[in-house]
Design a protein around this motif. Structure first.
Motif, PDB file in Angstrom:
ATOM      1  N   GLU A 242      61.080  80.205 -43.661  1.00  0.00           N
ATOM      2  CA  GLU A 242      60.709  79.422 -42.494  1.00  0.00           C
ATOM      3  C   GLU A 242      59.436  79.925 -41.836  1.00  0.00           C
ATOM      4  O   GLU A 242      58.991  79.322 -40.870  1.00  0.00           O
ATOM      5  CB  GLU A 242      61.846  79.458 -41.477  1.00  0.00           C
ATOM      6  N   ILE A 249      57.169  71.484 -39.770  1.00  0.00           N
ATOM      7  CA  ILE A 249      58.114  70.584 -40.434  1.00  0.00           C
ATOM      8  C   ILE A 249      58.683  69.575 -39.438  1.00  0.00           C
ATOM      9  O   ILE A 249      58.710  68.358 -39.706  1.00  0.00           O
ATOM     10  CB  ILE A 249      59.250  71.391 -41.092  1.00  0.00           C
ATOM     11  N   ASP A 253      57.915  65.145 -38.705  1.00  0.00           N
ATOM     12  CA  ASP A 253      59.002  64.191 -38.901  1.00  0.00           C
ATOM     13  C   ASP A 253      58.840  63.087 -37.860  1.00  0.00           C
ATOM     14  O   ASP A 253      58.934  63.332 -36.659  1.00  0.00           O
ATOM     15  CB  ASP A 253      60.346  64.916 -38.729  1.00  0.00           C
ATOM     16  N   HIS A 387      67.179  68.387 -42.775  1.00  0.00           N
ATOM     17  CA  HIS A 387      66.180  69.252 -43.406  1.00  0.00           C
ATOM     18  C   HIS A 387      66.843  70.447 -44.084  1.00  0.00           C
ATOM     19  O   HIS A 387      66.429  70.868 -45.174  1.00  0.00           O
ATOM     20  CB  HIS A 387      65.161  69.731 -42.369  1.00  0.00           C
ATOM     21  N   GLN A 388      67.871  71.019 -43.441  1.00  0.00           N
ATOM     22  CA  GLN A 388      68.548  72.179 -44.026  1.00  0.00           C
ATOM     23  C   GLN A 388      69.357  71.791 -45.258  1.00  0.00           C
ATOM     24  O   GLN A 388      69.503  72.596 -46.182  1.00  0.00           O
ATOM     25  CB  GLN A 388      69.447  72.833 -42.967  1.00  0.00           C
ATOM     26  N   ARG A 390      68.510  69.403 -47.332  1.00  0.00           N
ATOM     27  CA  ARG A 390      67.563  69.102 -48.397  1.00  0.00           C
ATOM     28  C   ARG A 390      66.931  70.370 -48.963  1.00  0.00           C
ATOM     29  O   ARG A 390      66.643  70.450 -50.151  1.00  0.00           O
ATOM     30  CB  ARG A 390      66.467  68.161 -47.867  1.00  0.00           C
ATOM     31  N   THR A 391      66.699  71.359 -48.091  1.00  0.00           N
ATOM     32  CA  THR A 391      66.124  72.638 -48.523  1.00  0.00           C
ATOM     33  C   THR A 391      66.950  73.747 -47.893  1.00  0.00           C
ATOM     34  O   THR A 391      66.769  74.079 -46.719  1.00  0.00           O
ATOM     35  CB  THR A 391      64.648  72.766 -48.089  1.00  0.00           C
ATOM     36  N   ALA A 462      66.583  62.056 -42.476  1.00  0.00           N
ATOM     37  CA  ALA A 462      65.286  62.713 -42.637  1.00  0.00           C
ATOM     38  C   ALA A 462      64.563  62.294 -43.901  1.00  0.00           C
ATOM     39  O   ALA A 462      63.579  62.864 -44.283  1.00  0.00           O
ATOM     40  CB  ALA A 462      65.484  64.229 -42.644  1.00  0.00           C
ATOM     41  N   GLU A 466      58.304  61.403 -42.856  1.00  0.00           N
ATOM     42  CA  GLU A 466      57.711  62.749 -42.823  1.00  0.00           C
ATOM     43  C   GLU A 466      56.253  62.666 -43.277  1.00  0.00           C
ATOM     44  O   GLU A 466      55.898  61.890 -44.152  1.00  0.00           O
ATOM     45  CB  GLU A 466      58.484  63.695 -43.738  1.00  0.00           C
TER      46      GLU A 466
END
Length: 467
Positions: A242, A249, A253, A387-388, A390-391, A462, A466
């Protein structure tokens, strides 16, 4: 070794209802305290600080404006460190102690610097409560009922907005100065007891789900190593960290930007009302302080009833359509609000239907505002979670909720700062009607953004918007 004995009342002290109730009490206390000083500030400046009458307006503006300015600075810092702290109870306690110190400084001071320093302490504490409190509710509540719970919390927030100035103004007249200040101090003490009793849940609904997924992925990767296979590309050890990336990030969005703009504008319009309604209705309708107080009650009281309903609707249909419809309807009401009392429009003049129209519009605004008032926490929670997912681990082991709500706190503070300035300037330059028309056009623009980028419950929130 024997089993460790659980503390007294562990079951109810760690229950979701007690944690959420404690945070809601904290939010109520902060809004109660923020507005509490407004009716008694002039008395404090004249009788305790002996400020010359010609300087009271300047000092009043500084005291009230300082809160928002400090929140803009403190919000991101608090959010950053809160996301590094696995236990949110400790910073909540520290913020309350800071608030108590600041309140005692304000109540007992005989100098302007100490008054301003006490206000700074209150502002920092309030920022921490809003950021950490919202993150705690988002972590604790069932995600399917988050909208309803946030709606109830916002009703208590609005109750604090009403109760603070009402209590201080009344108590100062009937009970005296120090009895008046005993009321917020008593609320803070009750709040302190509740926070001491609270036992934070071991698992958090948003961050725990992500961390569980990371753990499982790690276990699979370890198993593949023992069989001589290559580690998958999804191995959390190879994922981007991060470092400095959270703000980029989230601010790239479009849905996050949309909800932050809605937060700024809705707060700006609310604070603009504070600065322009009293003067306008006094000049146009000849209404005095009692009727002005009644108007603000009409603006806030409907939200106490509608807030839980608005949250329930969001839980059922998502945020997109309730937010967009509310913004469009508020845009129409703002136009009518600017027309009410206009001498050039016969039916809406103060001699005809102007008074009734104005009160009706104020009630309508109070009824519609809850549909966007609780939008920020829901959208930001959904964005962080998406987001968490997805990654994995993209925002660190404790997630990014506190920093997300720090952005919301900064947006609210910006709205508090620009609302009176922009609204007052528009009113002075172009008139009250054109000021409301400007806000109306901005609301229509935000309604369009809400339709494009707000959460659709039928797809991942999400995936779109983006940069």
């Amino acid at each position: 070794m024997g089993l460790q004995q659980k503390p007294f009342g562990y079951k109810w002290r760690s229950s979701k209802w007690f944690i959420i109730s404690t945070v809601t009490l904290a939010l109520f206390g902060e809004t109660f305290l923020y507005a509490f000083i407004v009716p008694i500030l002039d008395y404090m400046l004249r009788t305790r600080l002996h400020i010359d009458h010609s300087k009271t307006q300047k000092v009043t503006s500084a005291v009230l404006g300082l809160h928002g300015a400090i929140s803009v600075i403190a919000g991101p810092i608090i959010g950053h460190f809160a996301d590094k702290t696995p236990n949110r109870k400790t910073p909540l306690l520290l913020s309350l102690i800071t608030c108590i110190i600041g309140t005692l400084m304000i109540a007992s001071t005989h100098s302007v610097p100490i008054l301003l320093l006490g206000r700074i302490f209150q502002a920092v504490a309030a920022s921490a409560v809003w950021i950490i409190g919202y993150a705690t509710i988002a972590d604790t509540a069932d995600q399917a009922r988050l909208g309803t719970i946030m709606g109830i919390a916002m009703s208590f927030v609005n109750l604090g907005v009403i109760g603070g100035p009402a209590a201080s103004g009344l108590l100062l007249e009937v009970a005296g100065y120090w009895t008046t200040w005993m009321t917020p101090l008593l609320i803070l003490i009750i709040d302190l007891i509740a926070r001491l009793l609270m036992i934070e849940s071991a698992s958090k609904s948003v961050s725990a789900d992500i961390n569980s997924t990371i753990t499982k992925t790690t276990e699979i990767a370890d198993a593949t190593e023992t069989t001589g296979l290559l580690i998958s590309d999804d191995d959390p050890q190879d994922l981007p960290t991060e470092a400095g990336g959270f703000w980029r990030i989230m601010l790239c969005d479009a849905r996050v930007l949309t909800v932050l703009l809605i937060q700024i504008l809705s707060i700006a319009v609310g604070t603009c009302f504070n600065a322009t309604i009293p003067i306008y209705v006094q000049e146009t309708f000849g209404w005095g302080p009692s009727k002005i107080g009644f108007l603000f009650s009409c603006l806030i009281l409907p939200s106490l009833l509608v807030g839980p309903l608005a949250g329930w609707i969001r839980d059922r249909v998502g945020t997109r359509y309730p937010a967009a419809i509310s913004l469009v309807l508020q845009a129409a009401v703002l136009v009518l609000l600017g027309i009410a009392g206009n001498k050039r429009i016969t039916w809406a003049s103060s001699q005809n239907k102007g008074r009734t129209l104005y009160i009706t519009c104020i009630v309508a605004m109070g009824t519609l505002r809850p549909f966007i008032a609780g939008l920020g926490p829901i959208e930001l929670t959904a964005a962080v979670k998406a987001h968490q997912e997805r990654t994995l681990g993209i925002f660190g082991p404790e997630g990014g909720l506190s920093r997300a709500f720090a952005m919301m706190e900064v947006a609210a503070s910006i709205g508090m700062t620009i609302g009176p300035v922009v609204g007052g300037s528009l009113k002075e330059l172009f008139g009250y009607g054109y000021m409301n028309l400007t806000w109306s056009l901005l609301y229509l623009f935000l309604a369009t953004l809400a339709l494009c980028f707000s959460e659709d419950p039928k797809k991942m929130p999400a995936d779109d918007g983006e940069c």
